[in-house]
Design a protein around this motif. Structure first.
Motif, mmCIF file in Angstrom:
data_model
loop_
_atom_site.group_PDB
_atom_site.id
_atom_site.type_symbol
_atom_site.label_atom_id
_atom_site.label_comp_id
_atom_site.label_asym_id
_atom_site.label_seq_id
_atom_site.Cartn_x
_atom_site.Cartn_y
_atom_site.Cartn_z
ATOM 1 N N VAL A 1 0.476 -0.981 -0.102
ATOM 2 C CA VAL A 1 0.220 -0.119 -0.360
ATOM 3 C C VAL A 1 0.529 1.372 0.020
ATOM 4 N N ASP A 2 2.047 1.357 -0.046
ATOM 5 C CA ASP A 2 3.057 2.329 0.374
ATOM 6 C C ASP A 2 3.229 3.043 -0.915
ATOM 7 N N GLY A 3 2.810 2.619 -2.741
ATOM 8 C CA GLY A 3 3.058 3.611 -3.314
ATOM 9 C C GLY A 3 1.808 4.439 -3.736
ATOM 10 N N CYS A 4 0.388 3.064 -3.815
ATOM 11 C CA CYS A 4 -0.339 3.768 -4.276
ATOM 12 C C CYS A 4 -1.964 2.939 -2.914
ATOM 13 N N GLY A 5 -2.357 3.990 -2.318
ATOM 14 C CA GLY A 5 -3.621 3.510 -1.385
ATOM 15 C C GLY A 5 -4.460 4.318 -0.674
ATOM 16 N N GLU A 6 -5.837 3.447 -0.066
ATOM 17 C CA GLU A 6 -6.626 4.938 0.804
ATOM 18 C C GLU A 6 -6.571 4.444 1.732
ATOM 19 N N PHE A 7 -7.084 5.271 2.443
ATOM 20 C CA PHE A 7 -6.844 5.027 4.400
ATOM 21 C C PHE A 7 -8.039 5.831 4.936
ATOM 22 N N PHE A 8 -8.512 4.976 5.696
ATOM 23 C CA PHE A 8 -9.958 5.815 6.468
ATOM 24 C C PHE A 8 -9.539 5.441 7.773
ATOM 25 N N THR A 9 -10.222 6.816 8.173
ATOM 26 C CA THR A 9 -9.944 6.155 10.134
ATOM 27 C C THR A 9 -11.776 7.405 10.791
ATOM 28 N N TYR A 10 -12.010 7.170 11.875
ATOM 29 C CA TYR A 10 -13.427 7.482 12.005
ATOM 30 C C TYR A 10 -13.058 8.791 12.024
ATOM 31 N N ASP A 11 -14.405 9.216 11.760
ATOM 32 C CA ASP A 11 -15.029 10.534 11.460
ATOM 33 C C ASP A 11 -14.764 11.711 11.938
ATOM 34 N N SER A 12 -14.105 11.267 13.558
ATOM 35 C CA SER A 12 -14.517 12.130 15.112
ATOM 36 C C SER A 12 -13.021 12.246 14.582
ATOM 37 N N LEU A 13 -11.671 11.692 13.634
ATOM 38 C CA LEU A 13 -10.409 11.949 13.678
ATOM 39 C C LEU A 13 -10.167 12.763 12.663
ATOM 40 N N LYS A 14 -8.702 13.638 13.252
ATOM 41 C CA LYS A 14 -7.862 14.443 11.866
ATOM 42 C C LYS A 14 -7.061 13.721 11.128
ATOM 43 N N LEU A 15 -7.256 13.364 9.437
ATOM 44 C CA LEU A 15 -6.328 12.342 8.630
ATOM 45 C C LEU A 15 -5.146 12.720 9.050
ATOM 46 N N LYS A 16 -4.524 14.184 9.750
ATOM 47 C CA LYS A 16 -3.143 14.252 9.820
ATOM 48 C C LYS A 16 -2.784 13.433 10.499
ATOM 49 N N ASP A 17 -3.531 13.301 11.749
ATOM 50 C CA ASP A 17 -3.440 11.980 13.327
ATOM 51 C C ASP A 17 -2.713 10.527 12.650
ATOM 52 N N GLU A 18 -2.958 10.174 11.236
ATOM 53 C CA GLU A 18 -2.483 9.047 10.838
ATOM 54 C C GLU A 18 -3.110 7.992 11.394
ATOM 55 N N LYS A 19 -4.641 7.426 11.819
ATOM 56 C CA LYS A 19 -4.575 6.994 12.692
ATOM 57 C C LYS A 19 -6.021 6.380 12.181
ATOM 58 N N TYR A 20 -5.323 5.310 11.496
ATOM 59 C CA TYR A 20 -5.566 4.635 10.045
ATOM 60 C C TYR A 20 -6.480 2.875 10.665
ATOM 61 N N ILE A 21 -7.709 3.271 10.890
ATOM 62 C CA ILE A 21 -9.028 1.742 10.759
ATOM 63 C C ILE A 21 -9.438 1.137 9.564
ATOM 64 N N PHE A 22 -9.133 1.677 8.577
ATOM 65 C CA PHE A 22 -9.223 0.773 7.453
ATOM 66 C C PHE A 22 -8.689 1.175 6.322
ATOM 67 N N LEU A 23 -7.600 0.660 5.665
ATOM 68 C CA LEU A 23 -7.012 0.818 4.109
ATOM 69 C C LEU A 23 -6.425 0.248 3.116
ATOM 70 N N SER A 24 -6.868 0.422 1.613
ATOM 71 C CA SER A 24 -6.523 -0.549 0.841
ATOM 72 C C SER A 24 -5.743 0.047 -0.196
ATOM 73 N N ASP A 25 -5.218 -0.976 -1.191
ATOM 74 C CA ASP A 25 -4.235 -0.690 -2.702
ATOM 75 C C ASP A 25 -4.913 -0.030 -3.292
ATOM 76 N N MET A 26 -5.945 -0.253 -3.483
ATOM 77 C CA MET A 26 -6.669 0.896 -4.853
ATOM 78 C C MET A 26 -6.470 -0.491 -5.963
ATOM 79 N N GLY A 27 -6.984 -1.980 -5.230
ATOM 80 C CA GLY A 27 -6.774 -2.846 -6.292
ATOM 81 C C GLY A 27 -7.548 -3.608 -5.745
ATOM 82 N N ASP A 28 -7.394 -4.786 -5.058
ATOM 83 C CA ASP A 28 -8.536 -5.938 -4.680
ATOM 84 C C ASP A 28 -7.900 -6.522 -2.986
#
Length: 174
Positions: free
Chosen positions: A69-96
């Motif tokens: 997931v290092d090159g391309c990816g999607e990273f999700f966190t709780y909607d109450s958190l800031k993305l810049k904190d990088e506390k992810y609960i779901f990630l994908s490689d934008m593939g399968d």
């Protein structure tokens, strides 16, 4: 390909074992913060990030991002958190491939191309499976800058004694 998958699973197992002590510490801090704030999440420090996930939300923060997931990816966190904190609960490689963490264990998910669909230009539904779990990510593009996207949406998890929907925000791109 089998060697890469095996190496990935070994790395996940090693990082999962090392992170159990830290997750226990952060959950006790989160409970203290939640009581003192009467359930409101303050996203400026790390103790409230665990309070923001609430006791009924089964997803833990992912400890390390896999190389796939290092090159391309999607990273999700709780909607109450800031993305810049990088506390992810779901990630994908934008593939399968995607990943979540439940009760200290990393769960690697595989995307169902048959069930996943692009609803319109900015909204999509992605369905993922792992042994005993079904995860449905509903996402909507909120902003795009230079092929880098910000999303809002929900993650619905159904499986082993779990049935929940979580509001999320995310980012993705290459």
């Amino acid at each position: 390909m089998k060697k890469i998958v095996f190496a990935f699973l070994v790395v996940l197992q090693i990082t999962g074992c090392a992170g159990n002590d830290q997750s226990n510490e952060s959950s006790s801090k989160g409970a203290k913060t939640k009581d003192s704030k009467k359930g409101k999440a303050n996203t400026t420090n790390t103790t409230t990030t665990t309070a923001a996930k609430a006791p009924n939300a089964p997803l833990d923060f992912i400890k390390s991002i896999p190389g796939s997931v290092d090159g391309c990816g999607e990273f999700f966190t709780y909607d109450s958190l800031k993305l810049k904190d990088e506390k992810y609960i779901f990630l994908s490689d934008m593939g399968d491939m995607a990943m979540i963490r439940i009760k200290g264990k990393d769960i690697v998910l595989k995307k169902s191309t048959r069930e996943s669909k692009q609803i319109n230009a900015i909204s999509a539904v992605e369905v993922y499976y792992a042994v005993g779990y079904k995860v449905v990510l509903r996402k909507k593009e909120e902003k795009e800058v230079d092929r880098f996207y910000e999303y809002s949406g929900t993650i619905q998890i159904t499986g082993k004694k779990i049935k929940t929907t979580i509001k999320v925000r995310g980012e993705g791109g290459c």
